[in-house]
Design a protein around this motif. Structure first.
Motif, PDB file in Angstrom:
ATOM      1  N   ASP A   1     100.445 103.618  46.930  1.00  0.00           N
ATOM      2  CA  ASP A   1     101.262 103.366  45.742  1.00  0.00           C
ATOM      3  C   ASP A   1     100.399 103.421  44.482  1.00  0.00           C
ATOM      4  O   ASP A   1      99.262 102.927  44.473  1.00  0.00           O
ATOM      5  CB  ASP A   1     101.916 101.987  45.845  1.00  0.00           C
ATOM      6  CG  ASP A   1     102.656 101.810  47.164  1.00  0.00           C
ATOM      7  OD1 ASP A   1     103.857 102.070  47.200  1.00  0.00           O
ATOM      8  OD2 ASP A   1     101.990 101.429  48.153  1.00  0.00           O
ATOM      9  N   PRO A   2     100.925 103.981  43.380  1.00  0.00           N
ATOM     10  CA  PRO A   2     100.148 104.046  42.143  1.00  0.00           C
ATOM     11  C   PRO A   2      99.863 102.680  41.552  1.00  0.00           C
ATOM     12  O   PRO A   2      98.837 102.486  40.888  1.00  0.00           O
ATOM     13  CB  PRO A   2     101.030 104.883  41.211  1.00  0.00           C
ATOM     14  CG  PRO A   2     102.416 104.750  41.766  1.00  0.00           C
ATOM     15  CD  PRO A   2     102.245 104.619  43.247  1.00  0.00           C
ATOM     16  N   SER A   3     100.771 101.718  41.748  1.00  0.00           N
ATOM     17  CA  SER A   3     100.530 100.360  41.271  1.00  0.00           C
ATOM     18  C   SER A   3     101.288  99.399  42.171  1.00  0.00           C
ATOM     19  O   SER A   3     102.322  99.751  42.744  1.00  0.00           O
ATOM     20  CB  SER A   3     100.975 100.189  39.813  1.00  0.00           C
ATOM     21  OG  SER A   3     102.368 100.354  39.682  1.00  0.00           O
ATOM     22  N   VAL A   4     100.771  98.178  42.275  1.00  0.00           N
ATOM     23  CA  VAL A   4     101.349  97.216  43.211  1.00  0.00           C
ATOM     24  C   VAL A   4     101.533  95.870  42.528  1.00  0.00           C
ATOM     25  O   VAL A   4     100.909  95.563  41.503  1.00  0.00           O
ATOM     26  CB  VAL A   4     100.442  97.040  44.452  1.00  0.00           C
ATOM     27  CG1 VAL A   4     100.254  98.353  45.178  1.00  0.00           C
ATOM     28  CG2 VAL A   4      99.088  96.435  44.077  1.00  0.00           C
TER      29      VAL A   4
ATOM     30  N   HIS B   1      91.664  96.938  50.514  1.00  0.00           N
ATOM     31  CA  HIS B   1      93.046  97.127  50.968  1.00  0.00           C
ATOM     32  C   HIS B   1      93.921  97.643  49.826  1.00  0.00           C
ATOM     33  O   HIS B   1      94.708  98.585  50.009  1.00  0.00           O
ATOM     34  CB  HIS B   1      93.589  95.798  51.500  1.00  0.00           C
ATOM     35  CG  HIS B   1      94.984  95.881  52.035  1.00  0.00           C
ATOM     36  ND1 HIS B   1      95.287  96.394  53.288  1.00  0.00           N
ATOM     37  CD2 HIS B   1      96.179  95.518  51.477  1.00  0.00           C
ATOM     38  CE1 HIS B   1      96.597  96.340  53.478  1.00  0.00           C
ATOM     39  NE2 HIS B   1      97.161  95.822  52.406  1.00  0.00           N
ATOM     40  N   VAL B   2      93.792  97.041  48.650  1.00  0.00           N
ATOM     41  CA  VAL B   2      94.598  97.451  47.499  1.00  0.00           C
ATOM     42  C   VAL B   2      94.266  98.888  47.099  1.00  0.00           C
ATOM     43  O   VAL B   2      95.157  99.705  46.850  1.00  0.00           O
ATOM     44  CB  VAL B   2      94.371  96.492  46.314  1.00  0.00           C
ATOM     45  CG1 VAL B   2      95.043  97.025  45.046  1.00  0.00           C
ATOM     46  CG2 VAL B   2      94.899  95.100  46.646  1.00  0.00           C
TER      47      VAL B   2
ATOM     48  N   HIS C   1      95.366  99.618  39.612  1.00  0.00           N
ATOM     49  CA  HIS C   1      96.181  99.537  40.824  1.00  0.00           C
ATOM     50  C   HIS C   1      97.185  98.388  40.785  1.00  0.00           C
ATOM     51  O   HIS C   1      98.204  98.447  41.471  1.00  0.00           O
ATOM     52  CB  HIS C   1      95.286  99.354  42.055  1.00  0.00           C
ATOM     53  CG  HIS C   1      94.287 100.435  42.270  1.00  0.00           C
ATOM     54  ND1 HIS C   1      94.586 101.622  42.899  1.00  0.00           N
ATOM     55  CD2 HIS C   1      92.970 100.520  41.926  1.00  0.00           C
ATOM     56  CE1 HIS C   1      93.513 102.392  42.936  1.00  0.00           C
ATOM     57  NE2 HIS C   1      92.517 101.748  42.358  1.00  0.00           N
ATOM     58  N   VAL C   2      96.892  97.330  40.030  1.00  0.00           N
ATOM     59  CA  VAL C   2      97.695  96.112  40.072  1.00  0.00           C
ATOM     60  C   VAL C   2      98.557  96.018  38.821  1.00  0.00           C
ATOM     61  O   VAL C   2      98.062  95.891  37.702  1.00  0.00           O
ATOM     62  CB  VAL C   2      96.801  94.856  40.195  1.00  0.00           C
ATOM     63  CG1 VAL C   2      97.665  93.595  40.223  1.00  0.00           C
ATOM     64  CG2 VAL C   2      95.941  94.936  41.455  1.00  0.00           C
TER      65      VAL C   2
END
Length: 211
Positions: free
Chosen positions: A38-41, A32-33, A63-64
């Motif tokens: 989005d480039p980062s979450v 899911h991520v 990603h995070v």
């Protein structure tokens, strides 16, 4: 800010899974991520979700950006696993029923100050026996070594008197983070997203990151 929510396998509207193994939950969260545009979450998890977020964050470091881990734990100890196993065995044998489990869940999840929460009481009526048993048996997979460390920046939030996941487990989850901070909320509620939404919103969406 854009919010993307996920019902993990065996949770909410997602399909059941045949075993309590948390590996498919971890894989679904990672997929899911990675699929988000989005480039980062900021990855937010509650209880088991907090454990899963911390366990995959370093693998998804591109990603995070940050973790918010609510009412979570780094590992379940034998005393916790034994309790969940006993309840699961009782449900399967018929010694316990779902009404007893619902009462226990309300007792530990909300705490004395919030026990009349109508939204949760209604949700409890939708608990199924097979999912409840698998959820309890999932604890068998969450023992040592658990989460030994994670590098991703994190805010760990825990109720001081949480009866479902003890405060010291939240402390340990924060200690496992190389760049983590602990926020203690003076409450006995485990379900902080329901009982303390404004406080959590300020942490998840700090003013300096908005606008």
């Amino acid at each position: 800010a854009r919010v993307s929510c996920l019902d993990l396998p065996d949770h909410g509207t997602s399909p059941d899974q045949p075993t309590p193994d948390p590996a498919p939950l971890r894989a679904a969260l990672a997929a899911h991520v990675e699929a988000l545009p989005d480039p980062s979450v900021v990855l937010v998890g509650h209880s088991l979700g907090a454990y899963l977020c911390a366990s995959i964050a370093d693998e998804l470091d591109k990603h995070v950006e940050r973790l918010v881990l609510i009412s979570g734990f780094d590992v379940l100890h034998e005393i916790d696993v034994s309790l969940y196993r006993t309840i699961a065995d009782g449900l399967e044998s018929g010694r316990f029923d779902l009404e007893l489990l619902r009462a226990m869940a309300l007792e530990t999840a909300l705490g004395a100050r919030h026990r009349q929460h109508e939204e949760l009481a209604a949700a409890m009526q939708e608990m199924s026996l097979p999912r409840s048993v698998r959820s309890l048996r999932r604890a068998l997979y969450l023992g040592p070594p658990g989460i030994e460390s994670y590098q991703t920046q994190a805010t760990v939030i825990h109720g001081r008197d949480d009866a479902a996941i003890r405060y010291e487990l939240g402390l340990a989850l924060a200690a496992a983070g190389v760049r983590s901070e602990l926020v203690t909320i003076d409450t006995d509620s485990h379900l902080l997203p329901l009982t303390h939404p404004a406080e959590l919103a300020r942490i998840i969406f700090p003013v300096e990151s908005c606008g």
